[in-house]
Design a protein around this motif. Structure first.
Motif, PDB file in Angstrom:
ATOM      1  N   GLU A  90       0.837  -1.195   0.000  1.00 36.77           N
ATOM      2  CA  GLU A  90       0.000   0.000   0.000  1.00 36.77           C
ATOM      3  C   GLU A  90       0.884   1.262   0.000  1.00 36.77           C
ATOM      4  O   GLU A  90       0.615   2.225  -0.724  1.00 36.77           O
ATOM      5  CB  GLU A  90      -0.922   0.010   1.220  1.00 36.77           C
ATOM      6  CG  GLU A  90      -1.846   1.206   1.262  1.00 36.77           C
ATOM      7  CD  GLU A  90      -2.759   1.207   2.485  1.00 36.77           C
ATOM      8  OE1 GLU A  90      -3.418   2.245   2.689  1.00 36.77           O
ATOM      9  OE2 GLU A  90      -2.810   0.199   3.220  1.00 36.77           O
ATOM     10  N   LYS A  94       0.972   4.168  -2.866  1.00 41.55           N
ATOM     11  CA  LYS A  94       0.762   5.583  -2.535  1.00 41.55           C
ATOM     12  C   LYS A  94       1.966   6.420  -2.943  1.00 41.55           C
ATOM     13  O   LYS A  94       1.819   7.525  -3.450  1.00 41.55           O
ATOM     14  CB  LYS A  94       0.493   5.743  -1.037  1.00 41.55           C
ATOM     15  CG  LYS A  94      -0.887   5.309  -0.620  1.00 41.55           C
ATOM     16  CD  LYS A  94      -1.090   5.525   0.868  1.00 41.55           C
ATOM     17  CE  LYS A  94      -2.467   5.097   1.312  1.00 41.55           C
ATOM     18  NZ  LYS A  94      -2.677   5.249   2.755  1.00 41.55           N
ATOM     19  N   TRP A  98       2.039   9.485  -5.549  1.00 39.52           N
ATOM     20  CA  TRP A  98       2.578  10.781  -5.132  1.00 39.52           C
ATOM     21  C   TRP A  98       3.716  11.197  -6.060  1.00 39.52           C
ATOM     22  O   TRP A  98       3.787  12.357  -6.486  1.00 39.52           O
ATOM     23  CB  TRP A  98       3.069  10.696  -3.691  1.00 39.52           C
ATOM     24  CG  TRP A  98       3.757  11.933  -3.226  1.00 39.52           C
ATOM     25  CD1 TRP A  98       3.179  13.052  -2.710  1.00 39.52           C
ATOM     26  CD2 TRP A  98       5.172  12.187  -3.254  1.00 39.52           C
ATOM     27  NE1 TRP A  98       4.140  13.982  -2.421  1.00 39.52           N
ATOM     28  CE2 TRP A  98       5.369  13.479  -2.742  1.00 39.52           C
ATOM     29  CE3 TRP A  98       6.280  11.442  -3.662  1.00 39.52           C
ATOM     30  CZ2 TRP A  98       6.636  14.044  -2.618  1.00 39.52           C
ATOM     31  CZ3 TRP A  98       7.535  12.014  -3.553  1.00 39.52           C
ATOM     32  CH2 TRP A  98       7.713  13.304  -3.028  1.00 39.52           C
TER      33      TRP A  98
END
Length: 133
Positions: A90, A94, A98
């Motif tokens: 995860e 992310k 980003w």
């Protein structure tokens, strides 16, 4: 901090290798300065550098500030070591998202900076257009 003087990317060229690195460093300092979860010496250092009260080079040479940075890096390392495989995946997803957003923003800023200006303003010619005497 909004009422204070803010440094420009050029003010970081004593430690940055190029303009883009200076820009990324200034952005990182801004994140540290504005994130309430940072706190302590690390946030203080970022605010001091951004305001121009201390240079980045001096901040790097300040034991308290570099100690705070080392402590934070240790916390990040320990948190990463304690993640489950699902949490790691995860986090990677992310981070990739980003990173893509950051790249798009940098590309947009670079395009704006490098684009020719269409708002050129020219003043009257000296001498009112008469020949040289």
């Amino acid at each position: 901090m909004s009422n204070e003087r803010q440094i420009e990317d050029a003010d970081l060229m004593d430690v940055a290798h190029d303009q883009e690195q200076a820009q990324r460093l200034r952005k990182a300092l801004k994140v540290l300065a504005e994130n309430p979860n940072v706190g302590g010496k690390l946030q203080e250092m970022a605010k001091e550098v951004l305001s121009g009260r201390i240079s980045m080079k001096d901040a790097i040479e300040t034991p308290d500030y570099m100690g705070a940075l080392g402590d934070r890096m240790g916390q990040i390392r320990r948190a990463a070591e304690n993640q489950t495989q699902a949490e790691r995946e995860e986090s990677r997803a992310k981070f990739a998202e980003w990173q893509e957003k950051q790249q798009q923003e940098e590309d947009r800023e670079r395009a704006e900076r490098d684009a020719p200006s269409l708002n050129l303003v020219t003043g009257p010619r000296r001498g009112g257009g008469r020949g040289h005497r």
